[in-house]
Every structure is written in structure tokens, then in C-alpha cells.
Design a protein around this motif. Structure first.
Motif, PDB file in Angstrom:
ATOM      1  N   LYS A 186       0.831  -1.206   0.000  1.00 33.71           N
ATOM      2  CA  LYS A 186       0.000   0.000   0.000  1.00 33.71           C
ATOM      3  C   LYS A 186       0.867   1.258   0.000  1.00 33.71           C
ATOM      4  CE  LYS A 186      -2.287  -1.062   3.702  1.00 33.71           C
ATOM      5  NZ  LYS A 186      -3.282  -1.033   4.795  1.00 33.71           N
ATOM      6  N   ARG A 187       0.321   2.326  -0.559  1.00 34.25           N
ATOM      7  CA  ARG A 187       1.042   3.603  -0.567  1.00 34.25           C
ATOM      8  C   ARG A 187       1.175   4.162   0.835  1.00 34.25           C
ATOM      9  NH1 ARG A 187      -2.255   6.555  -5.535  1.00 34.25           N
ATOM     10  NH2 ARG A 187      -1.560   5.155  -7.219  1.00 34.25           N
ATOM     11  N   ASN A 188       0.153   3.946   1.633  1.00 27.10           N
ATOM     12  CA  ASN A 188       0.126   4.480   2.991  1.00 27.10           C
ATOM     13  C   ASN A 188      -0.536   3.440   3.888  1.00 27.10           C
ATOM     14  OD1 ASN A 188      -0.838   5.914   5.389  1.00 27.10           O
ATOM     15  ND2 ASN A 188      -0.339   7.792   4.300  1.00 27.10           N
ATOM     16  N   PRO A 189      -0.002   3.198   5.087  1.00 29.76           N
ATOM     17  CA  PRO A 189      -0.617   2.207   5.983  1.00 29.76           C
ATOM     18  C   PRO A 189      -2.078   2.518   6.307  1.00 29.76           C
ATOM     19  CG  PRO A 189       1.561   2.799   6.761  1.00 29.76           C
ATOM     20  CD  PRO A 189       1.241   3.767   5.657  1.00 29.76           C
ATOM     21  N   ALA A 190      -2.484   3.797   6.197  1.00 32.24           N
ATOM     22  CA  ALA A 190      -3.851   4.194   6.529  1.00 32.24           C
ATOM     23  C   ALA A 190      -4.860   3.827   5.455  1.00 32.24           C
ATOM     24  CB  ALA A 190      -3.909   5.698   6.777  1.00 32.24           C
ATOM     25  N   ASP A 191      -4.409   3.558   4.248  1.00 26.58           N
ATOM     26  CA  ASP A 191      -5.324   3.239   3.155  1.00 26.58           C
ATOM     27  C   ASP A 191      -6.072   1.935   3.450  1.00 26.58           C
ATOM     28  OD1 ASP A 191      -4.294   5.481   1.966  1.00 26.58           O
ATOM     29  OD2 ASP A 191      -2.985   4.387   0.581  1.00 26.58           O
ATOM     30  N   PHE A 192      -7.337   1.865   3.023  1.00 26.60           N
ATOM     31  CA  PHE A 192      -8.137   0.682   3.342  1.00 26.60           C
ATOM     32  C   PHE A 192      -8.576  -0.053   2.081  1.00 26.60           C
ATOM     33  CE2 PHE A 192     -11.082   4.302   3.284  1.00 26.60           C
ATOM     34  CZ  PHE A 192     -12.119   3.849   2.480  1.00 26.60           C
ATOM     35  N   ALA A 193      -8.837  -1.345   2.244  1.00 23.14           N
ATOM     36  CA  ALA A 193      -9.126  -2.220   1.114  1.00 23.14           C
ATOM     37  C   ALA A 193     -10.550  -2.051   0.597  1.00 23.14           C
ATOM     38  CB  ALA A 193      -8.900  -3.674   1.503  1.00 23.14           C
ATOM     39  N   LEU A 194     -10.651  -1.918  -0.719  1.00 17.35           N
ATOM     40  CA  LEU A 194     -11.935  -1.955  -1.412  1.00 17.35           C
ATOM     41  C   LEU A 194     -12.168  -3.356  -1.975  1.00 17.35           C
ATOM     42  CD1 LEU A 194     -11.516   1.364  -3.432  1.00 17.35           C
ATOM     43  CD2 LEU A 194     -12.986   1.038  -1.429  1.00 17.35           C
ATOM     44  N   TRP A 195     -11.085  -4.031  -2.322  1.00 17.56           N
ATOM     45  CA  TRP A 195     -11.147  -5.375  -2.898  1.00 17.56           C
ATOM     46  C   TRP A 195      -9.845  -6.087  -2.565  1.00 17.56           C
ATOM     47  CZ3 TRP A 195     -15.239  -7.630  -5.431  1.00 17.56           C
ATOM     48  CH2 TRP A 195     -14.997  -8.830  -6.096  1.00 17.56           C
ATOM     49  N   LYS A 196      -9.933  -7.344  -2.181  1.00 17.33           N
ATOM     50  CA  LYS A 196      -8.741  -8.139  -1.874  1.00 17.33           C
ATOM     51  C   LYS A 196      -8.619  -9.277  -2.872  1.00 17.33           C
ATOM     52  CE  LYS A 196      -6.534  -8.036   1.613  1.00 17.33           C
ATOM     53  NZ  LYS A 196      -5.241  -7.405   1.953  1.00 17.33           N
ATOM     54  N   PHE A 197      -7.411  -9.463  -3.408  1.00 16.39           N
ATOM     55  CA  PHE A 197      -7.167 -10.574  -4.320  1.00 16.39           C
ATOM     56  C   PHE A 197      -6.887 -11.846  -3.515  1.00 16.39           C
ATOM     57  CE2 PHE A 197      -5.533  -7.015  -7.150  1.00 16.39           C
ATOM     58  CZ  PHE A 197      -6.700  -6.973  -7.910  1.00 16.39           C
TER      59      PHE A 197
END
Length: 335
Positions: A186-197
Motif C-alpha cells: 500500500k502507498r500508505n498504511p492508513a489506506d483501506f481495502a476496497l477489494w482483496k485478491f
């Protein structure tokens, strides 16, 4: 309507006069359960609270459209969707399929709600039914620069949403404290998942972007809201544990999609503690709705219990005090 209603709005932290988007109508969304285990008395309190609110609106003559979801995929253990899907984990424990787990606990939840005299919502959507809509929304977030793809999934870029934190009050520099083993892609640890592979052997998966995967927990509620209630709704509710990250993330992705205010009034119900302690299976103080009903005999006693404190305050479940008192007075209430 001639009656003035005031609601404490978790977004503004003030009591506000309720003014519906459409005169005489109220659109309400309440986050429902993730059906991987039996619902507990904290869930009961939340849904009783909103049941009472809905009945009150109807008593005043409002037409209420109420949506309460059932989460059947995408709610992972650990914060920020870093662990395994809770339903998948439970299926392994019980040695049954994921859809058997979903049906088992979903119908158990419905039975508990019926016993508590909680009206069923107008619509009870499930994320697994809305995969195309979820994927279409993610496509739009990618096109507009709010999201990005890595080898592990698709993430919402928190830095692109200026108002992030307006519900919870959390500062962006504090977000890293709330992430467990952040994904290094991730670009930033704060970013959250919209979709997981995931790989092709994972039991909950759909094809998207040339890979198998599944939706993130937060995007699901946004899409269920948008599909069934529209771009802006009157009231969104749930337990106060959902303020961050779940509801904060719902606001970010929903308003990024529509460029409109997502929710007018946010309402959050306080915790139920057990003998002064947070309820947890590891502590042995986890009380399911059915366990509580067996002890008090009359399910309406739990409705009285839920109203013993202001809905935003925490409420302690103490059988020796609360239920002895409540059972002595249960015949006085008709809920």
C-alpha cells in the motif's frame, strides 16, 4: 409534521432538529451482523434501539424505509482487512461450507430478532448479491484517482479525501496506530481495502481485474446504501464501535463516488458490558441473545433492559441486579 424531533448527530457532536430529505419520509440504514457466529446482547441493544426509533417515526406519521444488511463476505479478522474472512475461519472450525455458516447464523439471527419483537426491515441486502455493483463503484473510484491497485488488492487512498476523519475526529497522522501489520504494497498504511485478491482455492471469490478476489467490508455498506436508499440518506446507525474505521470509511468512499453528503444524521448506540467488563469470548463473559432469553424467560425483558440507560451510554449486564429487577416489573411493560 408538527412534532419537533431532536437527534444527537455523531457527525456534528450536537443535538439537531430532525429535518428529513423528503417531507414525511425517513430513510434509515443500520449496519447488520456479520453472520459467522451467534449474535450477542450488544447486537440486541442496537437493533432494539432502532426498532423503537422506527416505531416512533411511524407513530408520528412518517413513512419509513428501513434497510439493515447481513454481511456474508468481506469482514476480515484484524483491522483494515489484514486477516482472514471471519466466515471462512468459522467454516474451518465447524468443518462445513462457508454458505452453510452464513445460512446457519443468518437464520438464527432472524429468529432472535423475531423473539425480541423487532420489526424486520423493508430490505435485508447481502454483499454477495451485489458484486457487480461493488465492482462498478470500484472502477469509478479508480478512474477518478481515489483508489489504486497493488498485487494484493485495490485500496482507497485516504490522502485523496480531504475530509477523512470528520466523523471520528481521528487525525491522519494517528491512523497508523490503528493498523495491524499494514500491507507493504500500500502507498500508505492508513489506506483501506476496497477489494482483496485471493487464489482460486479461496472459498469466497469472484473474478475481477483478471484475478480472483472479494470485496472489502466497508465498500459493501456504501453500495447497499446507494442501491436501496439513494445518494444521501436521513439516518445511518449502528454500535459506536463502528464509528472508526467502518463508518469513517463509508463516508470517504461514498462521498468520493457521489460528491454529495452521504448521511444527514449519524446515530451510534453504546456498548453493553458484562459486570463492568467488555464482553469477549476469551473472557468467558460472552452472552448471546438466546442465552439471555433463556435466563429471563420473556424476551420483552431484554427490550426493557435495552432502555434502562440512554442509548448512547454504555449499559452493564449484571444478572444478579438487572434481571431480578426487570423480571419483577416485566408485566408493567408492553413493548
Amino acid at each position: 409534521m408538527n412534532v419537533e424531533i431532536k437527534i444527537f448527530n455523531s457527525l456534528t457532536k450536537t443535538k439537531e432538529i430532525f429535518k428529513p430529505i423528503e417531507e414525511g419520509k425517513v430513510k434509515i440504514y443500520v449496519c447488520g451482523p456479520t453472520v459467522y457466529s451467534s449474535s450477542h446482547i450488544g447486537h440486541a441493544r442496537t437493533f432494539i434501539t432502532f426498532d423503537i426509533l422506527i416505531r416512533f417515526f411511524e407513530y408520528l406519521g412518517y413513512e419509513v424505509k428501513y434497510v439493515r444488511n447481513v454481511t456474508d463476505v468481506g469482514h476480515l479478522s484484524g483491522e483494515l482487512l489484514e486477516g482472514e474472512d471471519k466466515i471462512v475461519s468459522q467454516a474451518k472450525k465447524e468443518r462445513i461450507s462457508v454458505w452453510e455458516v452464513v445460512d446457519k447464523y443468518m437464520f438464527e439471527f432472524f429468529k432472535a430478532m423475531d423473539l425480541l419483537n423487532i420489526r424486520r426491515p423493508n430490505i435485508q441486502p447481502r454483499p454477495s448479491q451485489l458484486i457487480p455493483e461493488i465492482q462498478k463503484a470500484i472502477d469509478k473510484l479508480l478512474e477518478e484517482g481515489y483508489a489504486y491497485i497493488t498485487e494484493t488488492g485495490i485500496y482507497f487512498d485516504v490522502s485523496k479525501f480531504e475530509d477523512y476523519g470528520k466523523l471520528s475526529g481521528i487525525k491522519k497522522e494517528e491512523l497508523i496506530k490503528h493498523r495491524i501489520e499494514p500491507d507493504p504494497t500500500k502507498r500508505n498504511p492508513a489506506d483501506f481495502a476496497l477489494w482483496k485478491f485471493c487464489d482460486e482455492k479461496y472459498p469466497l471469490k469472484w473474478e475481477y481485474k483478471g484475478k480472483y478476489g472479494f470485496p472489502g467490508w466497508h465498500i459493501e455498506c456504501s453500495i447497499m446504501n446507494l442501491k436501496h436508499l439513494g445518494e444521501t440518506i436521513d439516518i445511518h446507525g449502528g454500535g459506536k464501535d463502528l464509528i472508526f474505521p467502518h463508518h469513517e470509511n463509508e463516508i470517504a468512499q461514498s462521498e468520493a463516488l457521489t460528491k454529495k453528503q452521504f448521511v444527514r444524521y449519524w446515530m451510534h448506540v453504546g456498548f453493553v458490558t458484562v459486570n463492568g467488563e467488555k464482553m469477549a469470548k476469551s473472557k468467558g463473559n460472552f452472552v448471546t441473545i438466546f442465552d439471555a432469553i433463556k435466563k429471563v424467560k420473556n424476551p420483552e425483558v431484554l427490550r426493557v433492559f435495552a432502555m434502562r440507560a440512554h442509548y448512547r451510554s454504555d449499559l452493564d449486564y449484571n444478572e444478579a441486579v438487572s434481571y431480578t429487577h426487570l423480571r419483577a416489573h416485566e408485566t408493567r411493560h408492553d413493548l
